[in-house]
Design a protein around this motif. Structure first.
Motif: not given
Length: 594
Positions: A170-175, A177-181
């Motif tokens: 989840n942390s990797l996915l969140l990271f 997603l934030l990186a993508l944004i």
């Protein structure tokens, strides 16, 4: 700009997403495996630690039940499930379930592994007592003589082990997603900086393609985009200069064609009029510009010209001939038909050139008539002089009466010859505007009265009346002697060509900036079809009476050029048998006398 910007952004996001998913999947699998192994190793170490502690206490005992108190203490310090199994598979102690309620564990995989001599036994399965999927680690418990007393087993739910992996995932996915944004935002800014100059350059290029050559790129760019913008601006400047030059050349060509005295018409291969100049409309007698796009036949209305055009189409060769037009008035035209290449390969157009030579032919006839008339006028006195001289030389000079008569005739003829030559020379000078003019103030009334005195005797002999009508007491600036020459010629002609008992009337008035002098008589008049020719040299309406009057036939020609040299003009109005009126208009203040 938005299309290009979003295209770049979409491509970047797609690449970033694919790359992130690939790296994420690889990282998650790697982290899950690493976390699981780490948890398992930690569980194994913990099992070995607890076993060592229990082994120390077990050195002085052979009863596993005596370890219950130590196990209870360890249970409170550990989150894992503790189980002690004797060598027969009976559960001696369990930190979760009542040991007596548990079945024999002799068939458990981890139990059998340690029992057969392995230092560690592991397995993953669903617990029959708790119905959870657990990870089991079993280690041996040994006594004082290093003999195997039993087996210590630790178990931990697999869900607890995977929980850490899920948190990492989840942390990797969140990271990601934030990186993508963040990268999308940064990419949006970067692509905007890249796409805007390109879009501005595209707009300039579109303006150039729409022939708006004043468009320029004024944005801020860098690198190759800036070089592209400068190149586009150079191209726009070049196109604008070339277009202006083309427009100027077209304008000059159009002005040249429109001011040509030669009629010009362009016909395409479909026999359609594409261009025509005003001179062509004048020659053909109608506004041909209204017929652009129509067949040339509607404009020419001449069989001869149409035949030349068709011949030029068929032979693709230049055609030249003189064409006679009878409508709307008689004209003689020098026609040239010139084939030219059209816009498309193999397309043949024609340029029709018409030059009105009617006046040239008329002047040629006038010149021929002048030579004929001059020769005739000169021949008469010369023949007379020659004949009388020969007669006198043959002996007639011995007779004094005949000698005197012949000499008087010879004098008259020589005087007539002198008048004729002088008039021809005078006319030649006037035509070339080589006669100097004196600038002085002239009273028109006094000039007319002075002229009347010159013809009074002849008028009295014919019992004619000489009248002057002075509507305005006019003064003009000009050459007095030349004005009197004009009046003398016109008034003398009026007296000569008016029957006895007639009258000659001169009126003077002012119209605008002109002094108008009208010399009228009630004499024989001039036929209407001959009025346009009376100012020609040696032209006579009544040949017999004119010659008998002693005139040279050059008087009205001299009058015409004298009037023109005074910056005026002369016209005539006449009715056959009713009389003639010559109208002279002279400026009251001419700008310059020639």
């Amino acid at each position: 700009m938005k299309k290009l910007q979003f295209r770049i952004l979409a491509i970047f996001i797609a690449i970033f997403t694919i790359f992130s998913i690939s790296i994420g999947l690889f990282s998650i699998n790697l982290l899950q495996e690493y976390t699981s192994n780490s948890q398992q190793e930690a569980l194994i170490k913990q099992a070995n630690t607890i076993a060592r502690m229990l082994n120390v206490n077990a050195e002085n005992t052979t009863d596993l039940g005596s370890l219950t108190s130590e196990l209870s203490v360890l249970e409170k310090q550990s989150e894992e499930r503790l189980t002690v199994i004797d060598l027969s598979g009976v559960v001696v102690y369990d930190s979760v379930m009542d040991s007596e309620a548990l079945e024999n564990h002799s068939n458990r995989e981890e139990f059998q592994a340690v029992l057969t001599g392995d230092e560690i036994g592991t397995s993953v399965r669903t617990s029959e007592s708790t119905n959870e999927t657990l990870y089991y680690v079993a280690v041996p418990l040994v006594g004082e003589q290093d003999d195997l007393l039993g087996i210590l087993r630790l178990s931990l739910p697999v869900a607890d082990i995977n929980q850490i992996s899920d948190q990492i995932k989840n942390s990797l996915l969140l990271f990601s997603l934030l990186a993508l944004i963040l990268t999308t935002f940064v990419t949006l800014i970067i692509t905007k900086r890249i796409a805007k100059p390109i879009n501005d350059i595209m707009e300039v290029a579109e303006s150039l393609s729409a022939k708006r050559y004043d468009a320029r790129y004024t944005g801020n760019a860098y690198g190759e985009v800036a070089d592209l913008g400068e190149t586009i601006n150079d191209l726009a400047t070049s196109l604008e200069e070339q277009t202006q030059e083309i427009v100027q050349n077209d304008k000059r060509l159009s002005e040249l064609i429109n001011h040509l005295v030669i009629g010009v018409m362009l016909i395409d291969e479909h026999r359609t009029i594409k261009m025509v100049n005003p001179a062509m409309s004048i020659i053909l007698g109608e506004d041909i510009s209204k017929l652009i796009g129509n067949s040339y036949v509607e404009a020419t209305k001449s069989y001869g010209l149409s035949h030349m055009i068709e011949t030029a189409y068929q032979k693709n060769e230049k055609q030249n001939d003189e064409i006679y037009f009878y409508y709307p008035k008689d004209r003689i035209v020098d026609a040239n038909i010139i084939p030219i290449e059209g816009k498309e390969l193999g397309e043949h157009n024609l340029i029709v050139l018409l030059y009105d030579i009617t006046e040239i032919r008329r002047l040629e006839k006038v010149r021929t008539d002048f030579v004929t008339n001059a020769s005739h006028e000169l021949k008469t006195p010369i023949t007379a002089l020659k004949g009388f001289s020969e007669t006198l030389l043959d002996g007639a000079m011995e007779d004094k009466e005949v000698l005197k008569q012949f000499l008087e005739i010879m004098l008259a003829e020589s005087s007539r010859l002198d008048f004729l030559v002088n008039d021809i020379l005078e006319l030649s000078k006037l035509e070339q505007k080589q006669v100097p003019m004196k600038v002085e103030e002239i009273n028109l009334t006094e000039a007319v009265k002075s002229t009347f005195q010159l013809v009074k005797q002849k008028a009295d002999e014919k019992e004619m009346k000489l009248n002057i009508i002075e509507e305005d007491n006019l003064f003009i600036t000009g050459d007095s002697s030349r004005l009197k020459q004009i009046l003398a010629n016109l008034i003398n002609n009026a007296v000569v060509y008016t029957q006895e008992g007639g009258k000659v009337e001169v009126s003077i008035k002012k119209e605008a900036d002109f002094a108008v002098i009208k010399v009228s008589d009630n004499g024989m008049g001039i036929p209407e079809d001959e009025q346009d020719r009376i100012f020609e040299r040696f032209y006579r309406v009544d040949k017999a009476r004119s010659r008998n009057s002693g005139g040279t036939g050059l008087g009205l020609s001299i009058v015409k050029y004298l009037v023109e040299n005074l910056n005026g003009f002369i016209t005539v109005e006449s009715k056959l048998g009713l009389g003639t009126t010559f109208i002279v208009r002279l400026p009251t203040q001419p700008k310059q006398l020639i």
